[in-house]
Design a protein around this motif. Structure first.
Motif, PDB file in Angstrom:
ATOM      1  N   ASP A 170       0.910  -1.107   0.497  1.00 52.75           N
ATOM      2  CA  ASP A 170       0.409  -0.282   0.299  1.00 52.75           C
ATOM      3  C   ASP A 170       0.816   1.491   0.298  1.00 52.75           C
ATOM      4  O   ASP A 170       1.557   1.461   0.495  1.00 52.75           O
ATOM      5  N   LEU A 171       1.115   2.011  -0.948  1.00 57.45           N
ATOM      6  CA  LEU A 171       1.194   3.503  -1.333  1.00 57.45           C
ATOM      7  C   LEU A 171       0.419   4.473  -0.848  1.00 57.45           C
ATOM      8  O   LEU A 171      -1.071   4.235  -0.968  1.00 57.45           O
ATOM      9  N   PHE A 172       0.869   4.921   0.346  1.00 55.19           N
ATOM     10  CA  PHE A 172       0.313   6.076   0.735  1.00 55.19           C
ATOM     11  C   PHE A 172       0.631   7.697   0.496  1.00 55.19           C
ATOM     12  O   PHE A 172       1.537   7.694   0.625  1.00 55.19           O
ATOM     13  N   GLY A 173      -0.360   8.837   0.618  1.00 53.42           N
ATOM     14  CA  GLY A 173       0.662   9.653   0.039  1.00 53.42           C
ATOM     15  C   GLY A 173       1.656  10.114  -1.378  1.00 53.42           C
ATOM     16  O   GLY A 173       2.544  10.548  -1.248  1.00 53.42           O
ATOM     17  N   LEU A 175      -2.703  -1.782 -18.427  1.00 51.81           N
ATOM     18  CA  LEU A 175      -3.396  -0.840 -18.185  1.00 51.81           C
ATOM     19  C   LEU A 175      -4.742  -0.222 -18.579  1.00 51.81           C
ATOM     20  O   LEU A 175      -3.972   0.626 -20.049  1.00 51.81           O
ATOM     21  N   HIS A 176      -4.770   0.050 -17.384  1.00 48.63           N
ATOM     22  CA  HIS A 176      -5.863   0.869 -17.821  1.00 48.63           C
ATOM     23  C   HIS A 176      -6.140   1.428 -16.921  1.00 48.63           C
ATOM     24  O   HIS A 176      -6.495   2.235 -16.152  1.00 48.63           O
ATOM     25  N   PRO A 177      -6.544   3.317 -18.169  1.00 51.78           N
ATOM     26  CA  PRO A 177      -7.062   4.575 -16.929  1.00 51.78           C
ATOM     27  C   PRO A 177      -8.611   4.516 -17.206  1.00 51.78           C
ATOM     28  O   PRO A 177      -9.033   4.525 -17.565  1.00 51.78           O
ATOM     29  N   GLY A 201      -8.612   9.944 -12.446  1.00 51.35           N
ATOM     30  CA  GLY A 201      -7.040   9.384 -13.489  1.00 51.35           C
ATOM     31  C   GLY A 201      -7.124   8.266 -12.905  1.00 51.35           C
ATOM     32  O   GLY A 201      -5.302   8.196 -13.215  1.00 51.35           O
ATOM     33  N   GLY A 202      -7.197   7.037 -12.327  1.00 52.95           N
ATOM     34  CA  GLY A 202      -7.168   5.847 -11.287  1.00 52.95           C
ATOM     35  C   GLY A 202      -6.409   5.301 -12.444  1.00 52.95           C
ATOM     36  O   GLY A 202      -6.708   5.549 -14.032  1.00 52.95           O
ATOM     37  N   VAL A 203      -5.535   3.978 -12.396  1.00 52.84           N
ATOM     38  CA  VAL A 203      -5.121   3.245 -13.798  1.00 52.84           C
ATOM     39  C   VAL A 203      -5.202   1.928 -12.815  1.00 52.84           C
ATOM     40  O   VAL A 203      -4.808   1.917 -11.338  1.00 52.84           O
ATOM     41  N   SER A 204      -5.606   1.016 -13.535  1.00 49.55           N
ATOM     42  CA  SER A 204      -5.829  -0.289 -13.309  1.00 49.55           C
ATOM     43  C   SER A 204      -4.913  -1.392 -14.173  1.00 49.55           C
ATOM     44  O   SER A 204      -5.118  -0.802 -14.937  1.00 49.55           O
ATOM     45  N   GLY A 205      -4.288  -2.431 -13.266  1.00 50.07           N
ATOM     46  CA  GLY A 205      -3.720  -2.969 -14.781  1.00 50.07           C
ATOM     47  C   GLY A 205      -2.166  -4.069 -14.045  1.00 50.07           C
ATOM     48  O   GLY A 205      -3.081  -4.492 -12.580  1.00 50.07           O
ATOM     49  N   HIS A 235       3.240 -12.423 -11.413  1.00 50.54           N
ATOM     50  CA  HIS A 235       2.136 -11.210 -11.942  1.00 50.54           C
ATOM     51  C   HIS A 235       2.814  -9.869 -10.736  1.00 50.54           C
ATOM     52  O   HIS A 235       3.139 -10.423  -9.884  1.00 50.54           O
ATOM     53  N   ILE A 236       2.598  -8.898 -11.333  1.00 51.23           N
ATOM     54  CA  ILE A 236       2.025  -7.516 -10.368  1.00 51.23           C
ATOM     55  C   ILE A 236       1.300  -6.854 -10.587  1.00 51.23           C
ATOM     56  O   ILE A 236       1.361  -6.693 -12.122  1.00 51.23           O
ATOM     57  N   SER A 237       0.478  -6.377  -9.944  1.00 50.92           N
ATOM     58  CA  SER A 237      -0.509  -5.391 -10.623  1.00 50.92           C
ATOM     59  C   SER A 237      -0.746  -4.231  -9.520  1.00 50.92           C
ATOM     60  O   SER A 237      -0.075  -4.150  -8.594  1.00 50.92           O
ATOM     61  N   ILE A 238      -1.141  -3.956 -10.022  1.00 46.26           N
ATOM     62  CA  ILE A 238      -1.562  -2.494  -9.437  1.00 46.26           C
ATOM     63  C   ILE A 238      -3.148  -1.572  -9.892  1.00 46.26           C
ATOM     64  O   ILE A 238      -4.060  -1.984 -10.458  1.00 46.26           O
ATOM     65  N   HIS A 239      -3.152  -0.955  -8.617  1.00 44.28           N
ATOM     66  CA  HIS A 239      -5.078   0.112  -8.808  1.00 44.28           C
ATOM     67  C   HIS A 239      -4.452   1.161  -8.055  1.00 44.28           C
ATOM     68  O   HIS A 239      -3.964   1.718  -7.014  1.00 44.28           O
ATOM     69  N   SER A 240      -4.316   2.469  -8.387  1.00 48.59           N
ATOM     70  CA  SER A 240      -4.443   4.058  -8.024  1.00 48.59           C
ATOM     71  C   SER A 240      -5.883   4.590  -7.668  1.00 48.59           C
ATOM     72  O   SER A 240      -6.759   4.854  -8.859  1.00 48.59           O
ATOM     73  N   TRP A 241      -6.151   5.203  -6.622  1.00 46.18           N
ATOM     74  CA  TRP A 241      -6.662   6.620  -6.341  1.00 46.18           C
ATOM     75  C   TRP A 241      -5.512   7.501  -6.331  1.00 46.18           C
ATOM     76  O   TRP A 241      -5.312   8.308  -5.062  1.00 46.18           O
ATOM     77  N   PRO A 242      -5.572   8.572  -7.794  1.00 43.35           N
ATOM     78  CA  PRO A 242      -5.145   9.393  -7.469  1.00 43.35           C
ATOM     79  C   PRO A 242      -4.905  10.928  -6.284  1.00 43.35           C
ATOM     80  O   PRO A 242      -4.596  11.534  -5.714  1.00 43.35           O
ATOM     81  N   GLU A 243      -7.029  11.044  -6.449  1.00 42.06           N
ATOM     82  CA  GLU A 243      -7.412  12.083  -5.948  1.00 42.06           C
ATOM     83  C   GLU A 243      -7.677  11.136  -4.535  1.00 42.06           C
ATOM     84  O   GLU A 243      -7.866  12.444  -3.510  1.00 42.06           O
ATOM     85  N   ARG A 244      -6.945   9.998  -3.795  1.00 41.95           N
ATOM     86  CA  ARG A 244      -6.420   9.631  -2.616  1.00 41.95           C
ATOM     87  C   ARG A 244      -5.276   9.748  -2.145  1.00 41.95           C
ATOM     88  O   ARG A 244      -4.122   9.420  -1.477  1.00 41.95           O
ATOM     89  N   SER A 245      -4.064   9.645  -4.012  1.00 44.90           N
ATOM     90  CA  SER A 245      -2.786   9.437  -3.359  1.00 44.90           C
ATOM     91  C   SER A 245      -2.319   8.303  -2.916  1.00 44.90           C
ATOM     92  O   SER A 245      -1.821   8.283  -1.547  1.00 44.90           O
ATOM     93  N   TYR A 246      -3.967   7.661  -2.967  1.00 47.82           N
ATOM     94  CA  TYR A 246      -3.076   6.301  -3.267  1.00 47.82           C
ATOM     95  C   TYR A 246      -3.465   4.703  -3.616  1.00 47.82           C
ATOM     96  O   TYR A 246      -3.664   5.211  -4.943  1.00 47.82           O
ATOM     97  N   ALA A 247      -2.180   4.130  -4.130  1.00 50.70           N
ATOM     98  CA  ALA A 247      -2.360   3.058  -4.587  1.00 50.70           C
ATOM     99  C   ALA A 247      -2.299   1.509  -4.017  1.00 50.70           C
ATOM    100  O   ALA A 247      -0.983   1.317  -2.919  1.00 50.70           O
ATOM    101  N   ALA A 248      -2.628   0.624  -4.493  1.00 48.84           N
ATOM    102  CA  ALA A 248      -2.788  -0.963  -4.013  1.00 48.84           C
ATOM    103  C   ALA A 248      -2.010  -1.289  -4.816  1.00 48.84           C
ATOM    104  O   ALA A 248      -2.767  -2.119  -5.935  1.00 48.84           O
ATOM    105  N   LEU A 249      -1.076  -2.313  -4.040  1.00 52.53           N
ATOM    106  CA  LEU A 249      -0.153  -3.337  -5.329  1.00 52.53           C
ATOM    107  C   LEU A 249      -0.337  -4.684  -5.259  1.00 52.53           C
ATOM    108  O   LEU A 249       0.011  -4.958  -3.451  1.00 52.53           O
ATOM    109  N   ASP A 250       0.358  -5.521  -6.120  1.00 50.10           N
ATOM    110  CA  ASP A 250       0.273  -7.068  -5.176  1.00 50.10           C
ATOM    111  C   ASP A 250       1.647  -7.660  -6.467  1.00 50.10           C
ATOM    112  O   ASP A 250       1.268  -7.409  -7.717  1.00 50.10           O
ATOM    113  N   VAL A 251       3.128  -7.968  -5.333  1.00 48.97           N
ATOM    114  CA  VAL A 251       3.514  -8.480  -6.568  1.00 48.97           C
ATOM    115  C   VAL A 251       3.530 -10.059  -6.272  1.00 48.97           C
ATOM    116  O   VAL A 251       4.303  -9.991  -4.801  1.00 48.97           O
TER     117      VAL A 251
END
Length: 164
Positions: free
Chosen positions: A61-64, A94-96, A101-105, A113-129
């Motif tokens: 989890d990435l915050f800020g 990747l899909h915007p 402007g969030g990105v999922s992919g 795999h490596i996956s990401i789902h981002s919420w730029p409006e909250r400055s947060y991203a969830a990834l799994d590797v």
């Protein structure tokens, strides 16, 4: 899940084309038998901290964080993760999302795999590797830290396939 439900998802029956069938045959022949001590199976299980498992799965989890809406930058960052981890990239998709402007992919790897789902409006991203074999998924954490400059990063590690 029933066989009918799997079939509706396209998973009920698998037929290999000639190249896939040949690859599978070659893989089976080179894997050796499990009963022969001189030949280990080519299942890419690993030993980590004294535990035999399929691989390490990092929940990150990435915050800020920054640049979570820049799809090209995210793609480049995932490629950097693959490279430093010593993994093999098969495909990135990747899909915007609009309007935020969030990105999922996902980056599909030979090692998983490596996956990401981002919420730029909250400055947060969830990834799994998740990676098996000789790949080193923990090396991705520093790449993500440098790329997205989060104020805080949380990492959980799961050892998948224990006892299999």
């Amino acid at each position: 899940m029933s066989h009918d439900a799997l079939f509706q998802l396209g998973m009920g029956s698998v037929s290999l084309n000639a190249a896939q069938a040949e690859d599978q045959t070659t893989a089976d022949a080179s894997a050796g038998s499990r009963g022969t001590p001189s030949q280990e199976p080519a299942d890419h299980f690993i030993e980590k901290d004294g535990i035999t498992c399929a691989g390490a799965h990092l929940i990150i989890d990435l915050f800020g964080a920054e640049r979570l809406d820049d799809i090209d930058y995210i793609s480049d960052t995932l490629r950097s993760c693959v490279e430093v981890a010593g993994a093999t990239l098969l495909h990135i998709h990747l899909h915007p999302f609009e309007p935020n402007g969030g990105v999922s992919g996902v980056a599909v790897l030979a090692e998983s795999h490596i996956s990401i789902h981002s919420w730029p409006e909250r400055s947060y991203a969830a990834l799994d590797v998740f990676m098996c074999g000789d790949a080193q998924p923990e090396r991705c954490v520093e790449v993500l830290r440098r790329a997205f400059r989060p104020e805080r990063i949380a990492v959980q590690e799961l050892l998948r396939g224990r006892g299999a």
